[in-house]
Enzyme design. Structure first.
Site, PDB file in Angstrom:
ATOM      1  N   MET A  30     -39.094 -14.166 -12.440  1.00 43.70           N
ATOM      2  CA  MET A  30     -40.117 -14.876 -11.669  1.00 43.70           C
ATOM      3  C   MET A  30     -40.111 -14.360 -10.227  1.00 43.70           C
ATOM      4  O   MET A  30     -40.598 -15.031  -9.313  1.00 43.70           O
ATOM      5  CB  MET A  30     -39.876 -16.387 -11.717  1.00 43.70           C
ATOM      6  CG  MET A  30     -39.971 -16.933 -13.153  1.00 43.70           C
ATOM      7  SD  MET A  30     -40.499 -18.651 -13.233  1.00 43.70           S
ATOM      8  CE  MET A  30     -39.207 -19.462 -12.292  1.00 43.70           C
ATOM      9  N   HIS A  37     -30.768 -10.387 -10.687  1.00 40.81           N
ATOM     10  CA  HIS A  37     -31.863  -9.630 -11.294  1.00 40.81           C
ATOM     11  C   HIS A  37     -31.601  -8.124 -11.236  1.00 40.81           C
ATOM     12  O   HIS A  37     -31.891  -7.390 -12.180  1.00 40.81           O
ATOM     13  CB  HIS A  37     -33.176  -9.895 -10.554  1.00 40.81           C
ATOM     14  CG  HIS A  37     -33.616 -11.324 -10.544  1.00 40.81           C
ATOM     15  ND1 HIS A  37     -33.636 -12.090  -9.406  1.00 40.81           N
ATOM     16  CD2 HIS A  37     -34.062 -12.137 -11.532  1.00 40.81           C
ATOM     17  CE1 HIS A  37     -34.082 -13.305  -9.682  1.00 40.81           C
ATOM     18  NE2 HIS A  37     -34.345 -13.368 -10.974  1.00 40.81           N
ATOM     19  N   GLY A 147     -30.242 -13.140 -17.626  1.00 40.82           N
ATOM     20  CA  GLY A 147     -29.000 -13.535 -16.965  1.00 40.82           C
ATOM     21  C   GLY A 147     -28.350 -14.708 -17.682  1.00 40.82           C
ATOM     22  O   GLY A 147     -29.023 -15.664 -18.073  1.00 40.82           O
ATOM     23  N   GLN A 148     -27.044 -14.622 -17.819  1.00 38.65           N
ATOM     24  CA  GLN A 148     -26.298 -15.686 -18.500  1.00 38.65           C
ATOM     25  C   GLN A 148     -26.276 -16.966 -17.662  1.00 38.65           C
ATOM     26  O   GLN A 148     -25.896 -18.018 -18.162  1.00 38.65           O
ATOM     27  CB  GLN A 148     -24.878 -15.192 -18.798  1.00 38.65           C
ATOM     28  CG  GLN A 148     -24.106 -16.032 -19.809  1.00 38.65           C
ATOM     29  CD  GLN A 148     -24.769 -16.090 -21.172  1.00 38.65           C
ATOM     30  OE1 GLN A 148     -25.212 -15.087 -21.696  1.00 38.65           O
ATOM     31  NE2 GLN A 148     -24.870 -17.285 -21.735  1.00 38.65           N
ATOM     32  N   GLN A 153     -31.452 -20.996 -21.711  1.00 38.56           N
ATOM     33  CA  GLN A 153     -32.629 -20.144 -21.916  1.00 38.56           C
ATOM     34  C   GLN A 153     -32.292 -18.978 -22.829  1.00 38.56           C
ATOM     35  O   GLN A 153     -33.047 -18.655 -23.763  1.00 38.56           O
ATOM     36  CB  GLN A 153     -33.121 -19.649 -20.557  1.00 38.56           C
ATOM     37  CG  GLN A 153     -34.201 -18.583 -20.623  1.00 38.56           C
ATOM     38  CD  GLN A 153     -34.741 -18.242 -19.248  1.00 38.56           C
ATOM     39  OE1 GLN A 153     -35.533 -18.980 -18.688  1.00 38.56           O
ATOM     40  NE2 GLN A 153     -34.284 -17.130 -18.681  1.00 38.56           N
ATOM     41  N   SER A 185     -29.067 -17.227  -7.085  1.00 40.91           N
ATOM     42  CA  SER A 185     -30.259 -17.903  -7.596  1.00 40.91           C
ATOM     43  C   SER A 185     -31.373 -17.794  -6.578  1.00 40.91           C
ATOM     44  O   SER A 185     -31.127 -17.873  -5.357  1.00 40.91           O
ATOM     45  CB  SER A 185     -29.970 -19.390  -7.851  1.00 40.91           C
ATOM     46  OG  SER A 185     -31.181 -20.098  -8.057  1.00 40.91           O
ATOM     47  N   SER A 186     -32.594 -17.623  -7.059  1.00 37.59           N
ATOM     48  CA  SER A 186     -33.730 -17.598  -6.137  1.00 37.59           C
ATOM     49  C   SER A 186     -33.842 -18.914  -5.391  1.00 37.59           C
ATOM     50  O   SER A 186     -34.356 -18.972  -4.278  1.00 37.59           O
ATOM     51  CB  SER A 186     -35.027 -17.343  -6.924  1.00 37.59           C
ATOM     52  OG  SER A 186     -34.926 -16.135  -7.651  1.00 37.59           O
ATOM     53  N   ARG A 187     -33.372 -19.993  -6.014  1.00 36.65           N
ATOM     54  CA  ARG A 187     -33.494 -21.308  -5.380  1.00 36.65           C
ATOM     55  C   ARG A 187     -32.444 -21.544  -4.291  1.00 36.65           C
ATOM     56  O   ARG A 187     -32.540 -22.512  -3.550  1.00 36.65           O
ATOM     57  CB  ARG A 187     -33.438 -22.414  -6.444  1.00 36.65           C
ATOM     58  CG  ARG A 187     -34.690 -22.457  -7.329  1.00 36.65           C
ATOM     59  CD  ARG A 187     -34.711 -23.657  -8.275  1.00 36.65           C
ATOM     60  NE  ARG A 187     -36.005 -23.800  -8.953  1.00 36.65           N
ATOM     61  CZ  ARG A 187     -36.264 -23.401 -10.201  1.00 36.65           C
ATOM     62  NH1 ARG A 187     -35.329 -22.821 -10.926  1.00 36.65           N
ATOM     63  NH2 ARG A 187     -37.469 -23.584 -10.732  1.00 36.65           N
TER      64      ARG A 187
END
Lengths: 283, 283
Positions: A30, A37, A147-148, A153, A185-187
């Protein structure tokens, strides 16, 4: 590096690659790329003739009160990072390009999606399967990399690939962490400075719980240890801390050998997830 | 002609074809082949390097009180017929080969599947989509051929292919009929001699209704005409007679140009379906 914004452009690219019998490694993302990533992209780059990444913030996997609008988007930065690790093409479609029609057909995830993040994010994994199925059909990769960190997911996508016979191999790649242990994490960019200081305690809690689990083989004691650690050392609000068999995500029993110890915790307004894979040994 | 009973054998066959850049035409069937299927196979044969047919009575598209157990199965006959029209390979797996696991992930058809046959066969089209998605992933055809007799099935599969970006072209082929007009169907062999005499009246009713529709542009009058014809000339029990826009299967309105006039009628215990595609002209 090519940036492909339309399905037609992607199809031309893929068709050329297939005609030359080139293998394709695919990294769906995303965007808001981080070292996690890029680790996936490097693996795709090393193992295939062509490495393709998708950058698409998929609306159908966000709930109505989730962060779809706020989710970080910076395609120029993503392109630069992907280029730096040798990605050949980025597929970055608009929402209208990906969802021009809606005939109402849906993929529904099964029991696996009712556990962990699925309990508080109803429909999330249905949306994930929808976009992943579309991307697999569009990119036709030999191998797709995940990704683990998103362990649930990965488990659900592996189940879809198995049960629907998708001609793709799923490769999951270990979590990449900051030096202090926080999972990339992107977050993480949502975190304030003080929240960022607290956040590594999630990993510390997982490590503590892992020790308890391996020493006691007692799931509840492991969860209690992680809960106590997070409650003591952070201001976070726990969504869940669970130990489940992996990849079927069922309660642990005497026959379970592989488990995921997973948590989701709100640090301020930011929901962070993390997990450890644990081998309980032969039974 | 090769008969492939396992996924592994199919994959070897497909992999060889793909390596040689051969195009693949695919005809999915439930066996009990008739001239309708063979027309599809001939088209696949003429238009591709490789023509593959599948013969698999898919349990997930049958309801609990339907004819899954009774459905005619005669692989030797099917192989001989497919061979006669030049099919290169038949994929004829067991149920255990196709459904060894169940992770609970399902495709659910949308509004299209609530109409026509969907109303009396809940879950039928979900099962169709499940097996078709699996077969498309296994065979990886360039073009897949379906009979227009199952007009609703074709419409729903086309929607799935469009909305999930399957890399396959769907070709639908006109209904093949007996000399007296009865649409060819594997289920015709269930009919007794007297039922077989009645059965062509379904096609006669459709033709009558088509005339009424084109003359009056009045859907209800057309349906009434077909209903009266079937009631008068057969002992059949009508499941439905409907006129819907095609392929979206919505109620006809002033903007509708293409419709399907479709019926399902029980002749004795045998449920027969038939339809006509009708162009209402430009509006």
């Amino acid at each position: 590096m090519q940036v492909l914004k339309t399905i037609a452009a992607l199809q031309t690219f893929i068709c050329n690659a297939k005609r030359q019998q080139q293998t394709i490694g695919f990294v769906p993302t995303m965007g808001a790329l981080h070292d996690g990533h890029l680790t996936l992209a490097k693996a795709a780059r090393e193992e295939h003739d062509i490495a393709i990444m998708s950058v698409f913030v998929n609306p159908t996997q966000f709930g109505p009160n989730e962060d779809f609008d706020a989710y970080p988007r910076d395609l120029a930065r993503d392109v630069a990072l992907a280029t730096s690790v040798g990605v050949d093409a980025i597929f970055a479609p608009s929402v209208a390009e990906m969802y021009p029609h809606d005939g109402g057909i849906r993929l529904h995830a099964g029991r696996q999606a009712t556990m962990l993040c699925g309990a508080s994010r109803p429909g999330h994994f249905d949306g994930v399967l929808q976009v992943v199925a579309k991307l697999f059909h569009l990119v036709q990769p030999d191998v797709a990399y995940f990704g683990q960190k998103d362990a649930q997911q990965v488990a659900i996508i592996e189940t879809m690939v198995r049960d629907f016979n998708f001609p793709v191999v799923i490769r999951s790649v270990p979590i990449v962490r900051e030096d202090d242990g926080l999972a990339k994490s992107s977050r993480n960019m949502y975190l304030t400075e003080t929240e960022r200081v607290e956040a590594p305690q999630l990993y510390a809690a997982l490590q503590l719980a892992k020790d308890v689990l391996l020493n006691t083989h007692h799931v509840e004691k492991a969860i209690d240890a992680a809960t106590a650690h997070i409650t003591t050392h952070t201001t976070g609000r726990i969504d869940y801390i669970e130990v489940l068999s992996y990849p079927d995500l069922a309660p642990v029993d005497d026959s379970t050998t592989q488990v995921v110890l997973a948590l989701a915790v709100y640090i301020g307004k930011t929901r962070l997830i993390d997990n450890l894979m644990i081998n309980l040994g032969g039974n």
